[in-house]
Design a protein around this motif. Structure first.
Motif, mmCIF file in Angstrom:
data_model
loop_
_atom_site.group_PDB
_atom_site.id
_atom_site.type_symbol
_atom_site.label_atom_id
_atom_site.label_comp_id
_atom_site.label_asym_id
_atom_site.label_seq_id
_atom_site.Cartn_x
_atom_site.Cartn_y
_atom_site.Cartn_z
ATOM 1 N N SER A 191 -5.577 -9.766 -8.934
ATOM 2 C CA SER A 191 -5.770 -8.410 -8.426
ATOM 3 C C SER A 191 -6.684 -7.648 -9.355
ATOM 4 O O SER A 191 -6.671 -7.845 -10.567
ATOM 5 C CB SER A 191 -4.421 -7.689 -8.317
ATOM 6 N N GLU A 193 -6.926 -4.186 -9.028
ATOM 7 C CA GLU A 193 -6.595 -2.811 -8.685
ATOM 8 C C GLU A 193 -6.039 -2.006 -9.861
ATOM 9 O O GLU A 193 -5.959 -0.782 -9.785
ATOM 10 C CB GLU A 193 -5.568 -2.782 -7.546
ATOM 11 N N THR A 227 0.091 -11.331 1.843
ATOM 12 C CA THR A 227 -0.569 -10.302 1.049
ATOM 13 C C THR A 227 0.223 -10.080 -0.234
ATOM 14 O O THR A 227 1.440 -9.892 -0.194
ATOM 15 C CB THR A 227 -0.667 -8.974 1.817
ATOM 16 N N GLU A 229 0.071 -7.606 -3.616
ATOM 17 C CA GLU A 229 -0.561 -6.410 -4.167
ATOM 18 C C GLU A 229 -0.034 -6.140 -5.566
ATOM 19 O O GLU A 229 1.172 -6.207 -5.809
ATOM 20 C CB GLU A 229 -0.262 -5.207 -3.263
#
Length: 314
Positions: A191, A193, A227, A229
């Motif tokens: 990730s 993010e 998914t 996250e």
């Protein structure tokens, strides 16, 4: 013969003085005396009242002083008792700390001993099963080969379990090297993010992230649109990181078992594992002064949160 009174020369008629005047003068004197006496009594009563009030005030003052002295004495006794309790508590804390250190050392020694003792027969099982398959595989039917494969898989799983046990024991005893850590760099492959920096032990926090991400990867394996996250938010002046997935999730009724060693909420046949990963996550995060918790529902995914201290501004 009647005798008369000779009036001296120069005197007014009517001499001697009238007795009524003497009586009035005497009565006036008596009235003045009585009034003065009454005033004296009033004065005496006023003085007595003042003395009584002064005595009452003195008694009240003495009572207040005695009450204050009593309170001070009780406070002194209470402070002495608190001091004694604090001293006793410190002794107990030191004693419990020493006992806990001994218990942790014994646990670590036991874990390493068990791991060492178990690895030897596991290596033998693994070696014999491999030899059986390689040397006598053509003599075994499908059932025999399946048995051999099951033995090999079981020994591998047991080896993984031993490694996880050693990791769990190591988490409690390893020295922590607190330094700025860019969590985004630790999970770049998974990730991009998170761009917050925190202070943590890089090796241990990598274990936290790896366990949570691998956990999410495992439980989304059967999802067509899996998914995962990874992100961070602010929570009570700390960095709150999370790993969220849309996988199998879990029953919230059994959330208390999530972070307990060897406690599993899914069958091994559905989702393999040892039940050590989340326990290691909790222990590492708590060693950093943070906390870890989870939210989820069956077939609706899960989110695992953990908090860390933010890095100090340069």
């Amino acid at each position: 013969m009647r005798m008369g009174v000779v009036r001296p020369a120069g005197t007014a008629p009517g001499y001697p003085p009238d007795r009524a005047d003497h009586a009035r003068a005497t009565l006036s004197l008596l009235e003045d005396f009585v009034e003065e006496r009454q005033q004296l009594k009033d004065t005496q009563l006023a003085v007595l009242n003042i003395l009584e009030d002064a005595t009452a005030d003195r008694l009240r003052a003495e009572a207040a002083v005695k009450a204050s002295i009593s309170i001070l004495e009780e406070l002194s006794v209470a402070q002495a008792e608190i001091g004694a309790l604090n001293a006793e508590l410190e002794v107990r804390v030191d004693q419990r700390t020493a006992e806990l250190m001994v218990a942790n050392k014994n646990l670590e020694a036991f874990a390493y001993s068990v791991a060492h003792d178990l690895r030897s027969p596991l290596r033998a099982l693994s070696g014999y099963s491999e030899a059986l398959t390689e040397d006598y595989g053509d003599l075994l039917d499908d059932t025999g080969r399946w048995y051999a494969d099951r033995i090999q898989a079981a020994t591998e799983r047991m080896g993984t379990l031993i490694d996880d046990l050693l990791l769990l024991a190591q988490v409690s005893r390893t020295d922590m090297n607190i330094e700025p850590v860019d969590l985004s760099a630790e999970v770049t492959a998974l990730s991009a993010e998170l761009h917050a920096r925190v202070t943590a032990d890089r090796s241990l926090i990598r274990t936290v992230v790896a366990n949570l991400v691998e956990n999410a990867w495992k439980f989304t394996a059967k999802s067509e649109d899996a998914t995962i996250e990874f992100g961070a938010t602010a929570a009570d002046a700390r960095v709150c990181c999370y790993v969220r997935d849309n996988g199998a999730g879990f029953d919230p009724a059994f959330i208390a078992k999530l972070f307990q060693p060897f406690q599993r909420l899914h069958a091994v046949s559905d989702f393999p594992g040892t039940g050590i990963g989340l326990a290691s996550v909790q222990r590492i995060v708590e060693r950093h002064g943070g906390r870890v918790w989870a939210e989820g529902a069956v077939d609706r995914g899960a989110t695992f949160y953990f908090t860390l201290n933010p890095a100090q501004a340069p």
